[in-house]
Design a protein around this motif. Structure first.
Motif, PDB file in Angstrom:
ATOM      1  N   PHE A  67     -66.217 -17.088 -11.065  1.00 23.26           N
ATOM      2  CA  PHE A  67     -65.582 -17.899 -12.105  1.00 23.26           C
ATOM      3  C   PHE A  67     -64.280 -18.536 -11.582  1.00 23.26           C
ATOM      4  O   PHE A  67     -64.031 -19.723 -11.802  1.00 23.26           O
ATOM      5  CB  PHE A  67     -65.304 -17.026 -13.340  1.00 23.26           C
ATOM      6  CG  PHE A  67     -64.883 -17.835 -14.525  1.00 23.26           C
ATOM      7  CD1 PHE A  67     -65.809 -18.550 -15.259  1.00 23.26           C
ATOM      8  CD2 PHE A  67     -63.545 -17.908 -14.890  1.00 23.26           C
ATOM      9  CE1 PHE A  67     -65.424 -19.324 -16.346  1.00 23.26           C
ATOM     10  CE2 PHE A  67     -63.144 -18.674 -15.969  1.00 23.26           C
ATOM     11  CZ  PHE A  67     -64.084 -19.381 -16.702  1.00 23.26           C
ATOM     12  N   ALA A  70     -65.077 -21.360  -9.409  1.00 23.87           N
ATOM     13  CA  ALA A  70     -65.472 -22.547 -10.181  1.00 23.87           C
ATOM     14  C   ALA A  70     -64.228 -23.298 -10.663  1.00 23.87           C
ATOM     15  O   ALA A  70     -64.176 -24.538 -10.621  1.00 23.87           O
ATOM     16  CB  ALA A  70     -66.346 -22.133 -11.369  1.00 23.87           C
ATOM     17  N   GLU A  71     -63.215 -22.547 -11.091  1.00 17.21           N
ATOM     18  CA  GLU A  71     -61.968 -23.203 -11.545  1.00 17.21           C
ATOM     19  C   GLU A  71     -61.343 -24.014 -10.407  1.00 17.21           C
ATOM     20  O   GLU A  71     -60.907 -25.147 -10.594  1.00 17.21           O
ATOM     21  CB  GLU A  71     -60.960 -22.150 -12.003  1.00 17.21           C
ATOM     22  CG  GLU A  71     -61.296 -21.555 -13.360  1.00 17.21           C
ATOM     23  CD  GLU A  71     -60.287 -20.484 -13.759  1.00 17.21           C
ATOM     24  OE1 GLU A  71     -59.864 -20.496 -14.922  1.00 17.21           O
ATOM     25  OE2 GLU A  71     -59.918 -19.645 -12.903  1.00 17.21           O
ATOM     26  N   ASN A 104     -70.561 -25.613 -12.439  1.00 17.04           N
ATOM     27  CA  ASN A 104     -71.395 -25.152 -13.575  1.00 17.04           C
ATOM     28  C   ASN A 104     -72.241 -23.948 -13.162  1.00 17.04           C
ATOM     29  O   ASN A 104     -72.412 -22.999 -13.937  1.00 17.04           O
ATOM     30  CB  ASN A 104     -72.381 -26.239 -14.028  1.00 17.04           C
ATOM     31  CG  ASN A 104     -71.687 -27.409 -14.682  1.00 17.04           C
ATOM     32  OD1 ASN A 104     -70.536 -27.314 -15.076  1.00 17.04           O
ATOM     33  ND2 ASN A 104     -72.391 -28.532 -14.772  1.00 17.04           N
ATOM     34  N   GLU A 107     -70.145 -20.804 -12.858  1.00 20.90           N
ATOM     35  CA  GLU A 107     -69.773 -20.338 -14.209  1.00 20.90           C
ATOM     36  C   GLU A 107     -70.975 -19.696 -14.905  1.00 20.90           C
ATOM     37  O   GLU A 107     -70.844 -18.684 -15.587  1.00 20.90           O
ATOM     38  CB  GLU A 107     -69.261 -21.509 -15.053  1.00 20.90           C
ATOM     39  CG  GLU A 107     -67.869 -21.939 -14.669  1.00 20.90           C
ATOM     40  CD  GLU A 107     -67.488 -23.318 -15.188  1.00 20.90           C
ATOM     41  OE1 GLU A 107     -66.402 -23.777 -14.853  1.00 20.90           O
ATOM     42  OE2 GLU A 107     -68.302 -23.948 -15.898  1.00 20.90           O
ATOM     43  N   TYR A 108     -72.132 -20.318 -14.725  1.00 19.35           N
ATOM     44  CA  TYR A 108     -73.335 -19.749 -15.343  1.00 19.35           C
ATOM     45  C   TYR A 108     -73.568 -18.323 -14.836  1.00 19.35           C
ATOM     46  O   TYR A 108     -73.780 -17.401 -15.619  1.00 19.35           O
ATOM     47  CB  TYR A 108     -74.556 -20.642 -15.051  1.00 19.35           C
ATOM     48  CG  TYR A 108     -75.846 -19.977 -15.482  1.00 19.35           C
ATOM     49  CD1 TYR A 108     -76.169 -19.882 -16.835  1.00 19.35           C
ATOM     50  CD2 TYR A 108     -76.702 -19.408 -14.548  1.00 19.35           C
ATOM     51  CE1 TYR A 108     -77.322 -19.232 -17.244  1.00 19.35           C
ATOM     52  CE2 TYR A 108     -77.857 -18.762 -14.951  1.00 19.35           C
ATOM     53  CZ  TYR A 108     -78.166 -18.679 -16.301  1.00 19.35           C
ATOM     54  OH  TYR A 108     -79.302 -18.024 -16.699  1.00 19.35           O
TER      55      TYR A 108
END
Ligand code: NDP
Length: 476
Positions: A67, A70-71, A104, A107-108
């Motif tokens: 996560f 991803a940020e 995405n 995050e998924y």
């Protein structure tokens, strides 16, 4: 750029490099080490050393690192997209889509980490069983050049979440964004050695990875012949495999379809990324009754496409990724012309002029009345050329759609539920879209039938493909 091994940048030990050139201009962007079997062995050793610690972290902790990565990818998406366009050629808008798609995916899988893993099975008098999932170990990922960022996501997201460590080999023409992303993942908290990237040729680095006895699984996306070679090599150690080997997706447009919407679907489905997409529309079957109007509208839209450098503000379509890919496409179209296997309505050649002379540009091309045994239909057509055939009814469309040895995706454009059901039941493909084509979100399992490969990527099922069950049987 250097390779990424054990959380560090590593130069070419014997000073041999691969040049990465911009496919729109021919300019040198950067160079990467031409890695060796020794570099692969070192990366596998690092990945093996990192395995125990990574495995011991809870799934939620691993998910949090994905996560954070991803940020960071979102924060840097513009720079990453520019780098991707420079090495791959696609329009910047598409590169931005792809980089965001990568975020995405991470995050998924961070979200998937919140789901319970394992199960308890009550077996009555004989006892109880606890079934747990555990990672496979050190895995290898081989990435192609068409969607290098998205496909890196399809492999790294589930593999890392499941607790595996990875050695990744990018394609030789597009290693740069993959290397930068590996650095970002490390900055987001991946322990050193969890993700390693070894650059170099398929025949040296790719094969060394597949042959390495400590690699438990290979996930490969690319050419069918390469996939077959990998399968042979991997059998020596009975390695687990996911093979995504391309497609020849049919798009079926029935006479009740919304014609304008279907024209836009065919345009995007074929010419996105200059047609270099595994699930691109590669064969278009149109119902006789609407074929005239459909083809006329499609031809006008194709002829208006703005082809140029992907960094240009108005570019709809960039160059092909390499001279080799353009030659391949040009050869297929020339053969069709020579054999009279179709009528070229627009395009059909290399773009000429100063803006195009150093790049691998090819005209967006529409070919009608295509013979069913033309190479445009029988081979994977991995470029901006759309073969069109007409069909008298749904029966004929289904028969034609199923003539391919591939079975990755297919779409039907209709308002009729019965037509939809028949296509879903009878067309052999891993995904059937209705009034849509191309979209592959991370939530949905993706993979093919027939020679399109084995295994599935995406969706929470993909985590299962990077793990195995073990059972603790308690006899009371
Ligand atoms: P390849 O399958 O050769 O390349 C894909 C990846 O595999 C690259 O990283 C490549 O490395 C690597 N590789 C090549 N040979 C070996 C090997 N012997 N062992 C292990 N890894 C290897 O595809 P091509 O570049 O030759 O593309 C040719 C055609 O393949 C396209 O025209 C298209 O039809 C199809 N294709 C389909 C894709 C899809 O998404 N389904 C993606 C790419 C291609 P390197 O770059 O160093 O050669």
């Amino acid at each position: 750029m250097e390779m990424r091994i054990g959380g560090k940048n590593v130069a070419s030990p014997d000073d041999t490099w691969l040049e990465v050139k911009n496919p729109a201009t021919g300019e040198l962007i950067d160079r990467v080490p031409a890695g060796s079997a020794g570099d692969v062995a070192e990366a596998v050793e690092m990945a093996a050393a990192a395995l125990t610690g990574w495995k011991k972290k809870g799934m939620r902790e691993r998910g949090m690192i994905l996560f954070h990565a991803a940020e960071k990818v979102r924060e840097q998406h513009k720079d990453l997209a520019r780098l991707l366009t420079a090495e791959q050629g696609k329009p910047l808008r598409e590169a931005i889509d792809e980089v965001r798609g990568y975020a995405n995916i991470l995050e998924y899988y961070a979200g998937v980490s919140a789901q319970p893993a394992g199960e308890a099975v009550r077996l009555g008098a004989s006892g109880d069983a606890f079934v747990v999932r555990e990672p496979l170990g050190v895995c290898g990922a081989i990435i192609p050049w068409n969607m290098p960022v998205l496909i890196m996501g399809w492999k790294t997201g589930p593999a890392l979440l499941a607790g595996n460590t990875l050695v990744l080999k990018p394609a030789s023409t597009t290693p740069l964004t993959n290397l930068r992303l590996a650095e970002i993942l490390d900055e987001a908290g991946l322990p050193p050695g969890v993700l390693n990237v070894v650059t170099g040729s398929g025949s040296v680095v790719g094969e060394a990875l597949v042959k390495h006895p400590d690699i438990k699984k290979i996930s490969f996306t690319g050419n069918c012949a390469t996939g077959q070679r990998i399968r042979e090599l991997a059998s020596a150690h009975v390695k687990d495999l996911t093979l995504e080997l391309g497609g020849s997706d049919p798009m079926i447009v029935m006479d009740d379809a919304d014609i304008d919407k279907a024209v836009e679907g065919a345009l995007r489905g074929r010419f996105y990324n200059a047609g270099q997409v595994c699930t691109a529309v590669k064969r278009l079957y149109i119902h006789d009754k609407i074929a005239g109007e459909f083809v006329q509208k499609l031809k006008a839209r194709i002829s208006a496409l703005n082809v140029g450098n992907g960094l240009g503000p108005k570019t709809d379509m960039g160059p092909l990724n390499s001279a080799r890919q353009r030659e391949r496409i040009a050869r297929m179209v020339d053969q069709t012309r020579e054999r009279g296997d179709g009528t070229i309505l627009t395009g059909g050649g290399v773009l000429r002029g100063k803006a195009y002379e150093s790049g691998h540009f090819y005209h967006p091309t529409l070919v009608t009345d295509v013979a069913p045994d033309s190479c445009l239909v029988t081979d994977e057509l991995f470029g901006p050329v759309l073969p069109v055939m007409t069909v008298p009814d749904l029966d004929a469309a289904i028969v034609a759609a199923n003539t391919s040895r591939y079975g990755l995706g297919a779409s039907v454009w209709t308002k009729n539920l019965h037509t939809t059901k028949r296509v879903f039941d009878e067309v052999q493909a891993g995904i059937i879209w209705v009034n849509r084509h191309l979209t592959v979100p991370p939530e949905v399992p993706f993979g093919g039938m027939g020679e399109s490969g084995i295994g599935r990527e995406n969706g929470y099922h993909a985590v299962d493909q990077y793990s195995r069950t073990r059972t603790l049987f308690l006899g009371w």
